[in-house]
Write a protein that holds these residues in place. Structure first.
Motif, PDB file in Angstrom:
ATOM      1  N   CYS A   1       0.859  -1.181   0.000  1.00 25.59           N
ATOM      2  CA  CYS A   1       0.000   0.000   0.000  1.00 25.59           C
ATOM      3  C   CYS A   1       0.896   1.232   0.000  1.00 25.59           C
ATOM      4  CB  CYS A   1      -0.890  -0.018   1.236  1.00 25.59           C
ATOM      5  SG  CYS A   1      -1.898   1.459   1.383  1.00 25.59           S
TER       6      CYS A   1
ATOM      7  N   CYS B   1      -2.044   6.258   6.860  1.00 23.72           N
ATOM      8  CA  CYS B   1      -3.264   6.351   6.057  1.00 23.72           C
ATOM      9  C   CYS B   1      -4.437   6.854   6.900  1.00 23.72           C
ATOM     10  CB  CYS B   1      -3.617   4.992   5.464  1.00 23.72           C
ATOM     11  SG  CYS B   1      -4.282   3.802   6.641  1.00 23.72           S
TER      12      CYS B   1
ATOM     13  N   LYS C   1      -7.083   5.388   7.629  1.00 24.43           N
ATOM     14  CA  LYS C   1      -7.672   4.385   8.535  1.00 24.43           C
ATOM     15  C   LYS C   1      -6.904   4.336   9.855  1.00 24.43           C
ATOM     16  CE  LYS C   1      -9.926   1.545   5.098  1.00 24.43           C
ATOM     17  NZ  LYS C   1      -9.051   1.605   3.907  1.00 24.43           N
TER      18      LYS C   1
ATOM     19  N   SER D   1      -0.636   1.726   9.706  1.00 19.47           N
ATOM     20  CA  SER D   1      -0.369   1.549   8.270  1.00 19.47           C
ATOM     21  C   SER D   1       0.877   0.707   8.025  1.00 19.47           C
ATOM     22  CB  SER D   1      -0.181   2.903   7.589  1.00 19.47           C
ATOM     23  OG  SER D   1      -1.277   3.741   7.826  1.00 19.47           O
TER      24      SER D   1
ATOM     25  N   CYS E   1       0.290  -3.157   8.239  1.00 18.07           N
ATOM     26  CA  CYS E   1      -0.900  -3.603   7.504  1.00 18.07           C
ATOM     27  C   CYS E   1      -0.510  -4.363   6.236  1.00 18.07           C
ATOM     28  CB  CYS E   1      -1.747  -2.384   7.155  1.00 18.07           C
ATOM     29  SG  CYS E   1      -3.174  -2.769   6.138  1.00 18.07           S
TER      30      CYS E   1
ATOM     31  N   GLN F   1      -1.949  -5.548   2.714  1.00 18.00           N
ATOM     32  CA  GLN F   1      -3.047  -5.299   1.783  1.00 18.00           C
ATOM     33  C   GLN F   1      -3.110  -6.480   0.808  1.00 18.00           C
ATOM     34  OE1 GLN F   1      -4.447  -1.532  -0.893  1.00 18.00           O
ATOM     35  NE2 GLN F   1      -2.381  -2.238  -1.265  1.00 18.00           N
TER      36      GLN F   1
HETATM   37  S1  SF4 Z   1      -5.633   0.131   6.019  1.00 16.75           S
HETATM   38 FE1  SF4 Z   1      -3.786  -0.798   5.116  1.00 16.75          FE
HETATM   39  S2  SF4 Z   1      -4.286  -1.145   2.970  1.00 16.75           S
HETATM   40 FE2  SF4 Z   1      -5.778   0.318   3.776  1.00 16.75          FE
HETATM   41  S3  SF4 Z   1      -4.914   2.346   3.293  1.00 16.75           S
HETATM   42 FE3  SF4 Z   1      -4.243   1.807   5.368  1.00 16.75          FE
HETATM   43  S4  SF4 Z   1      -2.242   0.844   5.127  1.00 16.75           S
HETATM   44 FE4  SF4 Z   1      -3.244   0.850   3.135  1.00 16.75          FE
END
Ligand code: SF4
Ligand code: SF4
Length: 345
Positions: A36, A49, A51, A59, A62, A64
């Motif tokens: 990502c 990110c 999220k 992030s 994580c 993806q």
């Molecule tokens: S949750 Fe993971 S895949 Fe989604 S934007 Fe954030 S780092 Fe990227």
């Protein structure tokens, strides 16, 4: 078991080559991991990110991934995945090849993530503390491309990740309600893409490949209140295509009663460049204005936003449930009861 390369038997070499150029890590016969952008940003520039901002997902920890790299029930205009017909290659997008086992996919995905991270060893710009943490990923976003419910043992895959101590966010387009409803294990958080206010726009923008896709999506929205995990309606907005009729979207929110709604601008990346123009990306202010109107119509609160990702978070609870380190280890299975207690307040 080394699964690398077995996708060559089912997918055209030119398409695989194009994906490898885009830095997809192929896992087995139908899955993939991709770095990502925000993993990189978090490691090198300390920029996580949205999220992480909204929910506390780290992030840099994580993964993806997708268990359905080339397979989906829709051909959304805004999708960044390779669709049948792109690059003059066609295939049956609704039929996965012989299935890989959940454990194989989970292990293969983690090996792929290791490979991605090994590219940062020796990079003097990296935050070393973060890289050390990244080598112990904690979260899996089952969201990269494709429709994951086409992979029948999806519940088992989620359970496998949870048993390894991961939290999971699952993104589905909601066109296979029977599969979603029959999941043997709920994810930590469930997203349903809801990218049209009515059937006409849905057919034009999401280009379903199933005859009853809109009715199926409605069935999925009706199912959401039965999930114990937090649920999210994700609205990817494309200027002059589906960024309209807040009333139509509000009716869908009323039906699904999700925990959150994320209103997000389309981003001109990946294969979507073959279908849409750069100008089709809405500005953050357009997204913000639309989200505020939706908030008025639904009674949800606008509780957060990320200007650079052009996304606004609407929420039923006053605050979003966060998946920070303090909770992370036990969270995979405990998230539902945490959420229940929040809902009770
Ligand atoms: S949750 Fe993971 S895949 Fe989604 S934007 Fe954030 S780092 Fe990227
Ligand atoms: S549902 Fe998701 S994966 Fe499928 S075409 Fe749309 S954006 Fe792409």
């Amino acid at each position: 078991m080394d699964l690398t390369g077995t996708m060559e038997n089912t997918i055209s070499p030119s398409l695989l080559q194009a994906l490898k150029k885009q830095k997809y890590q192929i896992v087995g016969k139908h899955s993939a991991v991709k770095k990502c952008k925000w993993l990189h940003e978090a490691l090198v520039h300390n920029r996580p990110c949205y999220k992480q901002k909204f929910y506390g997902i780290k992030s840099h920890q994580c993964v993806q991934m997708t268990p359905a790299l080339f397979y989906c029930t829709q051909q959304c205009l805004f999708c960044w995945r390779a669709q049948s017909g792109d690059l003059q290659v066609t295939w049956n997008e609704m039929q996965l090849p012989e299935l890989d086992m959940p454990e194989e996919i989970a292990e293969g995905s983690l090996r792929a993530q290791d490979k991605i991270l090994s590219g940062y060893m020796g990079n003097s710009k990296v935050d070393w503390r973060k890289l050390t943490e990244a080598l112990r990923p904690r979260h899996v976003a089952i969201s990269l491309t494709g429709e994951p419910t086409l992979y029948d043992p999806l519940g088992e895959l989620i359970r496998t990740f949870h048993s390894k101590g991961f939290t999971t966010f699952l993104v589905s387009n909601g066109t296979l309600p029977a599969k979603l409803g029959a999941l043997s294990q709920e994810p930590t958080q469930l997203y349903v893409s809801t990218c049209a206010p009515d059937e006409q726009v849905f057919k034009r923008v999401c280009r379903p490949q199933l005859p009853d896709a809109w009715a199926n999506l409605q069935e999925t929205l009706g199912l959401l209140p039965s999930f114990r995990c937090p649920t999210v309606l994700r609205m990817t907005m494309v200027r002059e295509h589906n960024l309209k009729s807040a009333e139509g979207y509000a009716a869908l929110v009323a039906k699904a009663n999700p925990t959150y709604v994320e209103v997000k601008a389309y981003m001109h990346v990946g294969f979507s460049g073959l279908r849409l123009r750069f100008e089709d990306m809405p500005e953050h202010e357009e997204i913000r204005g639309f989200a505020e109107r939706l908030a008025e119509l639904t009674g949800y609160g606008v509780i957060d936003e990320s200007v650079e990702s052009r996304v606004v978070l609407l929420s039923a609870p006053k605050k979003a449930l966060r998946f920070d380190d303090s909770q992370n280890n036990e969270l995979s299975d405990a998230s539902n009861s945490i959420f229940d207690s929040i809902q009770d307040k």
